[in-house]
Design a protein around this motif. Structure first.
Motif, PDB file in Angstrom:
ATOM      1  N   LEU A  97     -18.310  40.931 -24.761  1.00  0.00           N
ATOM      2  CA  LEU A  97     -18.912  40.546 -23.492  1.00  0.00           C
ATOM      3  C   LEU A  97     -20.239  39.856 -23.791  1.00  0.00           C
ATOM      4  CD1 LEU A  97     -18.265  43.949 -21.722  1.00  0.00           C
ATOM      5  CD2 LEU A  97     -17.140  41.801 -21.118  1.00  0.00           C
ATOM      6  N   SER A  98     -20.289  38.546 -23.603  1.00  0.00           N
ATOM      7  CA  SER A  98     -21.514  37.811 -23.895  1.00  0.00           C
ATOM      8  C   SER A  98     -21.947  37.021 -22.666  1.00  0.00           C
ATOM      9  CB  SER A  98     -21.316  36.870 -25.092  1.00  0.00           C
ATOM     10  OG  SER A  98     -20.505  35.766 -24.744  1.00  0.00           O
ATOM     11  N   PRO A  99     -23.204  36.609 -22.604  1.00  0.00           N
ATOM     12  CA  PRO A  99     -23.683  35.874 -21.424  1.00  0.00           C
ATOM     13  C   PRO A  99     -22.979  34.539 -21.199  1.00  0.00           C
ATOM     14  CG  PRO A  99     -25.527  36.687 -22.750  1.00  0.00           C
ATOM     15  CD  PRO A  99     -24.291  36.889 -23.556  1.00  0.00           C
ATOM     16  N   VAL A 100     -22.370  33.988 -22.258  1.00  0.00           N
ATOM     17  CA  VAL A 100     -21.734  32.671 -22.143  1.00  0.00           C
ATOM     18  C   VAL A 100     -20.226  32.735 -21.984  1.00  0.00           C
ATOM     19  CG1 VAL A 100     -23.576  31.555 -23.461  1.00  0.00           C
ATOM     20  CG2 VAL A 100     -21.545  32.405 -24.654  1.00  0.00           C
ATOM     21  N   TYR A 176     -17.812  44.019 -14.542  1.00  0.00           N
ATOM     22  CA  TYR A 176     -18.544  43.161 -15.470  1.00  0.00           C
ATOM     23  C   TYR A 176     -19.569  42.329 -14.699  1.00  0.00           C
ATOM     24  CZ  TYR A 176     -14.521  43.965 -18.593  1.00  0.00           C
ATOM     25  OH  TYR A 176     -13.530  44.517 -19.355  1.00  0.00           O
ATOM     26  N   ALA A 177     -20.750  42.202 -15.240  1.00  0.00           N
ATOM     27  CA  ALA A 177     -21.772  41.367 -14.615  1.00  0.00           C
ATOM     28  C   ALA A 177     -21.356  39.901 -14.682  1.00  0.00           C
ATOM     29  CB  ALA A 177     -23.106  41.563 -15.330  1.00  0.00           C
ATOM     30  N   PRO A 178     -21.784  39.091 -13.712  1.00  0.00           N
ATOM     31  CA  PRO A 178     -21.485  37.659 -13.768  1.00  0.00           C
ATOM     32  C   PRO A 178     -22.052  37.027 -15.039  1.00  0.00           C
ATOM     33  CG  PRO A 178     -22.307  38.274 -11.597  1.00  0.00           C
ATOM     34  CD  PRO A 178     -22.508  39.470 -12.479  1.00  0.00           C
ATOM     35  N   LEU A 179     -21.412  35.965 -15.477  1.00  0.00           N
ATOM     36  CA  LEU A 179     -21.875  35.254 -16.659  1.00  0.00           C
ATOM     37  C   LEU A 179     -23.143  34.463 -16.348  1.00  0.00           C
ATOM     38  CD1 LEU A 179     -18.429  33.803 -17.795  1.00  0.00           C
ATOM     39  CD2 LEU A 179     -19.576  35.834 -18.711  1.00  0.00           C
ATOM     40  N   GLU A 180     -23.979  34.267 -17.364  1.00  0.00           N
ATOM     41  CA  GLU A 180     -25.147  33.403 -17.195  1.00  0.00           C
ATOM     42  C   GLU A 180     -24.713  31.948 -17.098  1.00  0.00           C
ATOM     43  OE1 GLU A 180     -28.123  34.047 -20.143  1.00  0.00           O
ATOM     44  OE2 GLU A 180     -28.389  36.171 -19.656  1.00  0.00           O
ATOM     45  N   THR A 181     -23.744  31.562 -17.908  1.00  0.00           N
ATOM     46  CA  THR A 181     -23.145  30.231 -17.830  1.00  0.00           C
ATOM     47  C   THR A 181     -21.638  30.381 -17.957  1.00  0.00           C
ATOM     48  OG1 THR A 181     -23.373  29.870 -20.229  1.00  0.00           O
ATOM     49  CG2 THR A 181     -25.163  29.087 -18.821  1.00  0.00           C
ATOM     50  N   VAL A 182     -20.911  29.604 -17.181  1.00  0.00           N
ATOM     51  CA  VAL A 182     -19.446  29.671 -17.199  1.00  0.00           C
ATOM     52  C   VAL A 182     -18.917  28.694 -18.246  1.00  0.00           C
ATOM     53  CG1 VAL A 182     -17.339  29.335 -15.863  1.00  0.00           C
ATOM     54  CG2 VAL A 182     -19.369  30.334 -14.781  1.00  0.00           C
ATOM     55  N   VAL A 262     -25.452  26.133 -23.504  1.00  0.00           N
ATOM     56  CA  VAL A 262     -26.623  26.847 -24.008  1.00  0.00           C
ATOM     57  C   VAL A 262     -27.882  26.132 -23.533  1.00  0.00           C
ATOM     58  CG1 VAL A 262     -25.390  27.715 -26.028  1.00  0.00           C
ATOM     59  CG2 VAL A 262     -26.647  25.558 -26.190  1.00  0.00           C
ATOM     60  N   LYS A 263     -28.989  26.847 -23.490  1.00  0.00           N
ATOM     61  CA  LYS A 263     -30.246  26.266 -23.025  1.00  0.00           C
ATOM     62  C   LYS A 263     -30.889  25.387 -24.083  1.00  0.00           C
ATOM     63  CE  LYS A 263     -31.272  30.094 -19.849  1.00  0.00           C
ATOM     64  NZ  LYS A 263     -32.207  31.198 -19.523  1.00  0.00           N
ATOM     65  N   ASP A 264     -30.794  25.804 -25.333  1.00  0.00           N
ATOM     66  CA  ASP A 264     -31.435  25.086 -26.433  1.00  0.00           C
ATOM     67  C   ASP A 264     -30.431  24.986 -27.579  1.00  0.00           C
ATOM     68  OD1 ASP A 264     -32.902  24.319 -28.716  1.00  0.00           O
ATOM     69  OD2 ASP A 264     -34.745  25.222 -27.961  1.00  0.00           O
ATOM     70  N   LEU A 265     -29.796  23.835 -27.708  1.00  0.00           N
ATOM     71  CA  LEU A 265     -28.735  23.691 -28.700  1.00  0.00           C
ATOM     72  C   LEU A 265     -29.274  23.818 -30.117  1.00  0.00           C
ATOM     73  CD1 LEU A 265     -25.785  23.120 -29.341  1.00  0.00           C
ATOM     74  CD2 LEU A 265     -26.291  20.669 -29.206  1.00  0.00           C
ATOM     75  N   THR A 266     -30.427  23.235 -30.394  1.00  0.00           N
ATOM     76  CA  THR A 266     -30.997  23.299 -31.744  1.00  0.00           C
ATOM     77  C   THR A 266     -31.241  24.737 -32.161  1.00  0.00           C
ATOM     78  OG1 THR A 266     -32.042  21.134 -31.494  1.00  0.00           O
ATOM     79  CG2 THR A 266     -32.909  22.584 -33.209  1.00  0.00           C
ATOM     80  N   SER A 267     -31.829  25.518 -31.279  1.00  0.00           N
ATOM     81  CA  SER A 267     -32.105  26.925 -31.573  1.00  0.00           C
ATOM     82  C   SER A 267     -30.815  27.713 -31.725  1.00  0.00           C
ATOM     83  CB  SER A 267     -32.959  27.533 -30.459  1.00  0.00           C
ATOM     84  OG  SER A 267     -33.129  28.922 -30.636  1.00  0.00           O
ATOM     85  N   THR A 268     -29.827  27.431 -30.880  1.00  0.00           N
ATOM     86  CA  THR A 268     -28.550  28.146 -30.945  1.00  0.00           C
ATOM     87  C   THR A 268     -27.833  27.856 -32.254  1.00  0.00           C
ATOM     88  OG1 THR A 268     -28.342  28.054 -28.533  1.00  0.00           O
ATOM     89  CG2 THR A 268     -26.345  28.516 -29.792  1.00  0.00           C
ATOM     90  N   LEU A 269     -27.842  26.595 -32.672  1.00  0.00           N
ATOM     91  CA  LEU A 269     -27.203  26.240 -33.939  1.00  0.00           C
ATOM     92  C   LEU A 269     -27.907  26.923 -35.107  1.00  0.00           C
ATOM     93  CD1 LEU A 269     -26.492  22.436 -33.423  1.00  0.00           C
ATOM     94  CD2 LEU A 269     -24.831  24.308 -33.418  1.00  0.00           C
TER      95      LEU A 269
END
Length: 310
Positions: A97-100, A176-182, A262-269
């Motif tokens: 279960l993840s926010p995305v 389950y809580a709603p997702l932050e992003t679908v 994702v909010k920040d692709l560079t950071s996520t990568l």
């Protein structure tokens, strides 16, 4: 073919864990977290209950889950060893279960029975029998007839163009809580199959076309000097992106089944690679968004994007 009763070995925690269709998903009683306004014509419950199916290479489940949570956050259930197909098989199963997005992760200890492994997602039905009827009425084929699993029912349907999805229903309803992003269900089609697929898919999901770009930047799918048709769809089951191409795609495009915002692709990568993932393409910047293709431990390939990809 004679019907065979599945022999199932379950751990006590099974009722807390997802199976092929998503163990521990809500029953026909809609969860308090599910979207409140879903068209009556569909059997959707909510995108947080629709799970991407991840079949990892044997022994890689822990590495995959650890990397995924280091990248996106979230939690996971305890692993169970069980049978989630109508014919004999054994898999380790775990729900992430993840926010995305929600993922059903499988580490099969036996060969995977056909056609399992080809379904991209599991969709929770508010009414299972109605869902199967609607799938057939929409023009989808039922490629795995309804069968009982330890805590519910499942079937696999195929939309025109060879797009498989699992329909499921469970008797125990979690919240389950709603997702932050679908996330986006990412589908690749030929020009020959696109029209028939859209007619069937739109009818079943109750979705609407958000955009239909017939000259999208080919760099989004690994061919920067070309264009392709990109169709963005929104429905109570979640989002879908359809790429209509000539099939001349470089690896790994077409191997991914889901795209994650994702909010920040560079950071996520950076987080993903530090945890054991590998960037296979990008980041690639187009007019609407920046995207990359990433392979996680266990072989799961996903698209990640920042910006308005709809």
């Amino acid at each position: 073919m004679k019907k065979r009763k599945a022999m199932v070995r379950l751990l006590p925690a099974l009722l807390l864990v997802v199976g092929v269709g998503g163990f521990a998903a809500p029953s026909s009683a809609q969860s308090r977290h599910a979207p409140a306004r879903i068209p009556a014509a569909t059997t959707a419950v909510g995108p947080q209950y629709d799970t991407t199916h991840v079949y990892v290479t044997p022994g890689a489940m822990d590495a995959f889950v650890t990397c995924w949570e280091a990248t996106f956050g979230g939690t996971h259930t305890a692993k169970v060893v069980t049978q989630v197909t109508p014919t004999p098989s054994t898999t380790v199963s775990e729900l992430v279960l993840s926010p995305v997005g929600t993922l059903s992760v499988f580490d099969f200890r036996t060969p995977v029975p056909y056609p399992f492994g080809a379904e991209r997602t599991g969709w929770l039905m508010s009414d299972f029998d109605k869902g199967v009827r609607l799938a057939r009425a929409s023009g989808a084929n039922v490629v795995v007839a309804p069968f009982d699993d330890p805590i519910g029912k499942d079937a696999v349907v195929q939309f025109p163009g060879g797009v498989n999805a699992q329909l499921y229903w469970h008797t125990k309803a979690p919240s389950y809580a709603p997702l932050e992003t679908v996330p986006d269900n990412r589908i690749y089609l030929t020009r020959d199959s696109a029209s028939e697929f859209l007619t069937s898919y739109l009818r079943f999901t109750g979705c609407r076309i958000v955009s239909d770009d017939r000259a999208a930047d080919g760099g989004q799918i690994g061919v920067p000097d070309e264009t392709y048709r990109r169709i963005a769809i929104s429905s109570p089951f979640g989002n879908t992106v359809v790429s209509v191409t000539d099939g001349h795609l470089p690896y790994p495009f077409g191997r991914e089944t889901t795209g994650y915002a994702v909010k920040d692709l560079t950071s996520t990568l950076r987080k993903a690679e530090a945890a054991g993932a590998k960037a296979l393409w990008g980041p690639y910047a187009s007019e609407s968004h920046t995207s990359a293709m990433v392979r996680f431990p266990g072989g799961y390939v996903a698209e990640l994007h920042q910006g308005d990809a709809r």
